[in-house]
Design an enzyme around this catalytic site. Sequence first.
Site, PDB file in Angstrom:
ATOM      1  N   SER A  73       0.849  -1.191   0.000  1.00  0.00           N
ATOM      2  CA  SER A  73       0.000   0.000   0.000  1.00  0.00           C
ATOM      3  C   SER A  73       0.881   1.236   0.000  1.00  0.00           C
ATOM      4  CB  SER A  73      -0.884   0.013   1.248  1.00  0.00           C
ATOM      5  OG  SER A  73      -1.534   1.267   1.316  1.00  0.00           O
ATOM      6  N   VAL A  74       0.576   2.184  -0.888  1.00  0.00           N
ATOM      7  CA  VAL A  74       1.366   3.418  -0.950  1.00  0.00           C
ATOM      8  C   VAL A  74       1.196   4.255   0.322  1.00  0.00           C
ATOM      9  CG1 VAL A  74       1.383   3.580  -3.475  1.00  0.00           C
ATOM     10  CG2 VAL A  74      -0.472   4.663  -2.190  1.00  0.00           C
ATOM     11  N   TYR A 165     -11.330  14.280  -1.612  1.00  0.00           N
ATOM     12  CA  TYR A 165     -10.579  13.928  -2.821  1.00  0.00           C
ATOM     13  C   TYR A 165      -9.991  15.191  -3.470  1.00  0.00           C
ATOM     14  CZ  TYR A 165     -10.029  11.859  -7.535  1.00  0.00           C
ATOM     15  OH  TYR A 165      -9.557  11.425  -8.750  1.00  0.00           O
ATOM     16  N   LYS A 169      -6.108  15.976  -3.959  1.00  0.00           N
ATOM     17  CA  LYS A 169      -5.610  16.070  -5.337  1.00  0.00           C
ATOM     18  C   LYS A 169      -4.910  17.402  -5.593  1.00  0.00           C
ATOM     19  CE  LYS A 169      -6.316  12.257  -7.531  1.00  0.00           C
ATOM     20  NZ  LYS A 169      -5.132  11.368  -7.620  1.00  0.00           N
ATOM     21  N   ARG A 200     -13.107   1.988 -13.516  1.00  0.00           N
ATOM     22  CA  ARG A 200     -14.119   1.589 -12.505  1.00  0.00           C
ATOM     23  C   ARG A 200     -14.471   2.761 -11.592  1.00  0.00           C
ATOM     24  NH1 ARG A 200     -11.017  -1.927  -7.846  1.00  0.00           N
ATOM     25  NH2 ARG A 200      -9.801  -0.167  -7.091  1.00  0.00           N
TER      26      ARG A 200
HETATM   27  P1  NAI Z   1      -8.824   2.699 -10.579  1.00  0.00           P
HETATM   28  O1  NAI Z   1      -9.652   2.481  -9.361  1.00  0.00           O
HETATM   29  O2  NAI Z   1      -9.029   1.790 -11.736  1.00  0.00           O
HETATM   30  O3  NAI Z   1      -7.270   2.709 -10.237  1.00  0.00           O
HETATM   31  C1  NAI Z   1      -6.731   3.034  -9.001  1.00  0.00           C
HETATM   32  C2  NAI Z   1      -5.831   1.905  -8.567  1.00  0.00           C
HETATM   33  O4  NAI Z   1      -5.145   2.263  -7.368  1.00  0.00           O
HETATM   34  C3  NAI Z   1      -6.616   0.626  -8.276  1.00  0.00           C
HETATM   35  O5  NAI Z   1      -6.115  -0.440  -9.061  1.00  0.00           O
HETATM   36  C4  NAI Z   1      -6.401   0.412  -6.783  1.00  0.00           C
HETATM   37  O6  NAI Z   1      -6.331  -0.968  -6.408  1.00  0.00           O
HETATM   38  C5  NAI Z   1      -5.085   1.113  -6.553  1.00  0.00           C
HETATM   39  N1  NAI Z   1      -4.908   1.520  -5.154  1.00  0.00           N
HETATM   40  C6  NAI Z   1      -5.820   2.109  -4.337  1.00  0.00           C
HETATM   41  N2  NAI Z   1      -5.290   2.321  -3.127  1.00  0.00           N
HETATM   42  C7  NAI Z   1      -4.010   1.877  -3.181  1.00  0.00           C
HETATM   43  C8  NAI Z   1      -2.943   1.855  -2.237  1.00  0.00           C
HETATM   44  N3  NAI Z   1      -3.103   2.321  -0.991  1.00  0.00           N
HETATM   45  N4  NAI Z   1      -1.749   1.345  -2.616  1.00  0.00           N
HETATM   46  C9  NAI Z   1      -1.573   0.865  -3.876  1.00  0.00           C
HETATM   47  N5  NAI Z   1      -2.552   0.856  -4.812  1.00  0.00           N
HETATM   48  C10 NAI Z   1      -3.762   1.362  -4.464  1.00  0.00           C
HETATM   49  O7  NAI Z   1      -9.106   4.217 -11.020  1.00  0.00           O
HETATM   50  P2  NAI Z   1      -8.409   5.136 -12.135  1.00  0.00           P
HETATM   51  O8  NAI Z   1      -9.486   5.966 -12.705  1.00  0.00           O
HETATM   52  O9  NAI Z   1      -7.541   4.346 -13.026  1.00  0.00           O
HETATM   53  O10 NAI Z   1      -7.526   6.109 -11.218  1.00  0.00           O
HETATM   54  C11 NAI Z   1      -6.125   6.298 -11.366  1.00  0.00           C
HETATM   55  C12 NAI Z   1      -5.762   7.655 -10.818  1.00  0.00           C
HETATM   56  O11 NAI Z   1      -6.319   8.682 -11.637  1.00  0.00           O
HETATM   57  C13 NAI Z   1      -6.285   7.924  -9.408  1.00  0.00           C
HETATM   58  O12 NAI Z   1      -5.309   8.658  -8.674  1.00  0.00           O
HETATM   59  C14 NAI Z   1      -7.500   8.781  -9.645  1.00  0.00           C
HETATM   60  O13 NAI Z   1      -7.824   9.581  -8.536  1.00  0.00           O
HETATM   61  C15 NAI Z   1      -7.022   9.600 -10.833  1.00  0.00           C
HETATM   62  N6  NAI Z   1      -8.084  10.226 -11.597  1.00  0.00           N
HETATM   63  C16 NAI Z   1      -8.910   9.487 -12.383  1.00  0.00           C
HETATM   64  C17 NAI Z   1      -9.892  10.120 -13.134  1.00  0.00           C
HETATM   65  C18 NAI Z   1     -10.759   9.384 -14.071  1.00  0.00           C
HETATM   66  O14 NAI Z   1     -11.519  10.049 -14.812  1.00  0.00           O
HETATM   67  N7  NAI Z   1     -10.701   8.046 -14.123  1.00  0.00           N
HETATM   68  C19 NAI Z   1     -10.113  11.565 -13.033  1.00  0.00           C
HETATM   69  C20 NAI Z   1      -9.152  12.266 -12.233  1.00  0.00           C
HETATM   70  C21 NAI Z   1      -8.187  11.590 -11.532  1.00  0.00           C
END
Ligand code: NAI
Length: 299
Positions: A73-74, A165, A169, A200
Amino acid sequence: MSIRYDGKVAVVTGAGGGLGRCHALELARRGAKVVVNDLGGAVDGSGGSSEAALAVVDEIKKAGGEAMANGSSVSDPAGAQKIIQDAVDAYGRIDILINNAGILRDRTFKKMTLEDFRLVCDVHLMGSVNCTRAAWETMIAQGYGRIVMTTSSSGLYGNFGQSNYGAAKLALVGLMNTLKLEGAKYNVRVNTIAPVAATRMTEDIMPKEALEALRPELVTPAVLFLCSEDAPDGAIIEAGAGYYGRVQIVESAGVHLGSSVSAEDVADNWAKISDMSEAKPHKSGGEVTLKIFGMSGEG
Ligand code: NAI
């Protein structure tokens, strides 16, 4: 111009799915050795399994690339240390860190518990701090590093129900703004991506047609540019559905009102104070102080 990462070692956090997976696959396809980190929990941060990271490592290997999985976990400082140590132990260095891991705990501020606020800050802000801190000294010592933070329009501009959030951010932009100054002379550059993508995390909150256009693969090119040899420093790119725009914090030209100023003076001058027609960004906080004294001297 072709962008390659041969000989480079990259860590992508939260790369078991969504955006992180795309970044990891493309970095590996272009020659980087990649540590695929993912805690493997749910969108709200509960649970955990190393399967997601392992599946992405499999994908990379099947495509002829090099990768290893890490399930830390980060938000745990020791876990973050291990992510970076795994990269150094397996591949001898760490050149690129994509801070991408994230969770959501949406509620209006009125209903939000402090625990949900803290947890979201722990993963997004402290998770990025922990991993960056763990990689920083090595990057400085080797005179090369590329770090990408992941912010969001929710932090840059606000979004109903996302005070935790959004705060976490935008804090990452603050982190970048100082690290870009401290890393510059060591060729350690820090940039930020503001993605919009169908993952997701967003599948329940966006219409189906929008989701089809918002392929995560269309965010990855901006991230790859931001961690390339010729990356800018301190830049924010908003990217989604094939759109790429630069985001900057700017300040109006402002006005000097003298040395005895009342609240009424500020109100009376609000139109001038908030005239953004000549707004400019600043490279550091010090630049603002110089501007203030420059104006004071003229006034
Ligand atoms: P996602 O839920 O598919 O990916 C996030 C990943 O982070 C997941 O695989 C999860 O298991 C992992 N994760 C969560 N907590 C963790 C921890 N403590 N240690 C290690 N891994 C952990 O969602 P997505 O959309 O791919 O998000 C990626 C990044 O982009 C995130 O930081 C999100 O906030 C950001 N973001 C996404 C947007 C979107 O439109 N999808 C919009 C703005 C920001």
